[in-house]
Design an enzyme around this catalytic site. Structure first.
Site, PDB file in Angstrom:
ATOM      1  N   ARG A  61       0.700  -1.349  -0.133  1.00  0.00           N
ATOM      2  CA  ARG A  61      -0.044   0.151   0.067  1.00  0.00           C
ATOM      3  C   ARG A  61       0.995   1.192  -0.007  1.00  0.00           C
ATOM      4  O   ARG A  61       0.352   2.233  -0.449  1.00  0.00           O
ATOM      5  CB  ARG A  61      -1.024   0.166   1.100  1.00  0.00           C
ATOM      6  CG  ARG A  61      -2.214  -0.949   0.885  1.00  0.00           C
ATOM      7  CD  ARG A  61      -3.309  -0.790   2.143  1.00  0.00           C
ATOM      8  NE  ARG A  61      -2.448  -1.157   3.165  1.00  0.00           N
ATOM      9  CZ  ARG A  61      -2.408  -2.311   3.657  1.00  0.00           C
ATOM     10  NH1 ARG A  61      -2.850  -3.347   3.024  1.00  0.00           N
ATOM     11  NH2 ARG A  61      -1.956  -2.785   4.773  1.00  0.00           N
TER      12      ARG A  61
ATOM     13  N   GLU B 203       3.272  -9.374  15.449  1.00  0.00           N
ATOM     14  CA  GLU B 203       2.750 -10.081  16.442  1.00  0.00           C
ATOM     15  C   GLU B 203       3.047 -11.429  16.619  1.00  0.00           C
ATOM     16  O   GLU B 203       3.437 -11.770  17.965  1.00  0.00           O
ATOM     17  CB  GLU B 203       1.256  -9.519  16.635  1.00  0.00           C
ATOM     18  CG  GLU B 203       0.446  -9.469  17.803  1.00  0.00           C
ATOM     19  CD  GLU B 203      -0.785  -9.268  17.666  1.00  0.00           C
ATOM     20  OE1 GLU B 203      -1.151  -8.617  16.741  1.00  0.00           O
ATOM     21  OE2 GLU B 203      -1.683  -9.447  18.612  1.00  0.00           O
TER      22      GLU B 203
HETATM   23  P1  AMP Z   1       3.445  -1.957  11.892  1.00  0.00           P
HETATM   24  O1  AMP Z   1       4.758  -2.866  11.500  1.00  0.00           O
HETATM   25  O2  AMP Z   1       2.861  -2.816  13.186  1.00  0.00           O
HETATM   26  O3  AMP Z   1       3.735  -0.574  12.129  1.00  0.00           O
HETATM   27  O4  AMP Z   1       2.466  -2.206  10.792  1.00  0.00           O
HETATM   28  C1  AMP Z   1       2.786  -1.242   9.674  1.00  0.00           C
HETATM   29  C2  AMP Z   1       2.457  -2.075   8.465  1.00  0.00           C
HETATM   30  O5  AMP Z   1       1.116  -3.075   8.628  1.00  0.00           O
HETATM   31  C3  AMP Z   1       1.967  -0.960   7.465  1.00  0.00           C
HETATM   32  O6  AMP Z   1       2.554  -1.546   6.174  1.00  0.00           O
HETATM   33  C4  AMP Z   1       0.249  -1.060   7.317  1.00  0.00           C
HETATM   34  O7  AMP Z   1      -0.022  -1.044   6.013  1.00  0.00           O
HETATM   35  C5  AMP Z   1      -0.117  -2.187   7.990  1.00  0.00           C
HETATM   36  N1  AMP Z   1      -0.969  -2.160   8.923  1.00  0.00           N
HETATM   37  C6  AMP Z   1      -0.854  -2.459  10.382  1.00  0.00           C
HETATM   38  N2  AMP Z   1      -1.927  -2.257  11.127  1.00  0.00           N
HETATM   39  C7  AMP Z   1      -2.754  -1.867  10.254  1.00  0.00           C
HETATM   40  C8  AMP Z   1      -4.279  -1.332  10.510  1.00  0.00           C
HETATM   41  N3  AMP Z   1      -4.939  -1.195  11.860  1.00  0.00           N
HETATM   42  N4  AMP Z   1      -4.880  -0.983   9.401  1.00  0.00           N
HETATM   43  C9  AMP Z   1      -4.382  -0.984   8.050  1.00  0.00           C
HETATM   44  N5  AMP Z   1      -3.060  -1.243   8.040  1.00  0.00           N
HETATM   45  C10 AMP Z   1      -2.200  -1.913   8.940  1.00  0.00           C
END
Ligand code: AMP
Length: 172
Positions: free
Chosen positions: A59, A96
């Protein structure tokens, strides 16, 4: 900004129970909102001397490429493992449950080149931190992390090694 907020669609329990997924496809589908989003994500960096914009698969690509054009910069793809054809470096990050990784071409940015990183959502910050590590690892000067949505309650910005983050919309 209200218009952008109203176009973000919350999908409960996707892709797994307990996660509220922020679906930005209604924003991308609306030409006026999409343009506003790109202009507002690019604006803070108009005079930052950015010559490359790095997008995180998948995305992040949809936002990073038009932001690169808006800033008169080139585009760098940060991809899932095994997708980039030339010489790469890899950075693992924690999910996670388990680990994932991102890759970059070793010659994607020159030493000291100013690079902006772009993604749609920052949650726990693991993905963003891996992106920062990849770019600094090949010698780039990461000037910022521009993101549409920041989930503040997950504290992701603290993992960015001091790289300043700009989020258009923040959820407490
Ligand atoms: P993180 O590594 O946990 O910060 O997750 C970020 C990545 O996961 C990004 O590339 C987002 O596109 C996706 N992502 C994580 N949580 C969400 C959410 N609640 N809604 C949409 N995309 C998410």
């Amino acid at each position: 900004m209200n218009e952008l907020t109203s176009l973000i669609r919350d999908i409960p329990d996707f892709p797994e129970p307990g996660v509220v997924f922020k679906d930005i496809t209604p924003v991308l589908a609306d030409p006026k909102a999409f343009r506003t989003l790109i202009e507002q994500m690019a604006a803070p960096y108009a005079d930052a001397g950015v010559s490359k914009v790095a997008g995180i698969e998948a995305r992040g690509f949809t936002l990073a490429t038009p932001i690169a054009l808006e800033l008169g910069a080139g585009f760098i793809p940060l991809r899932k493992p095994g997708k980039l054809p030339y010489e790469t470096v890899n950075e693992q990050y924690e999910l996670e449950y388990g680990v994932d990784s991102l890759e970059i071409h070793t010659d994607a940015a020159a030493n000291g080149e100013k690079v902006l990183i772009v993604d749609d959502v920052i949650a726990t910050g693991g993905t963003a931190a891996a992106a920062v590590q990849l770019l600094t690892g090949i010698g780039a000067d990461v000037v910022g992390f521009s993101v549409f949505i920041e989930l503040l309650f997950l504290g992701g910005a603290s993992k960015l090694d001091g790289v300043p983050i700009n989020a258009l919309i923040r959820y407490d």
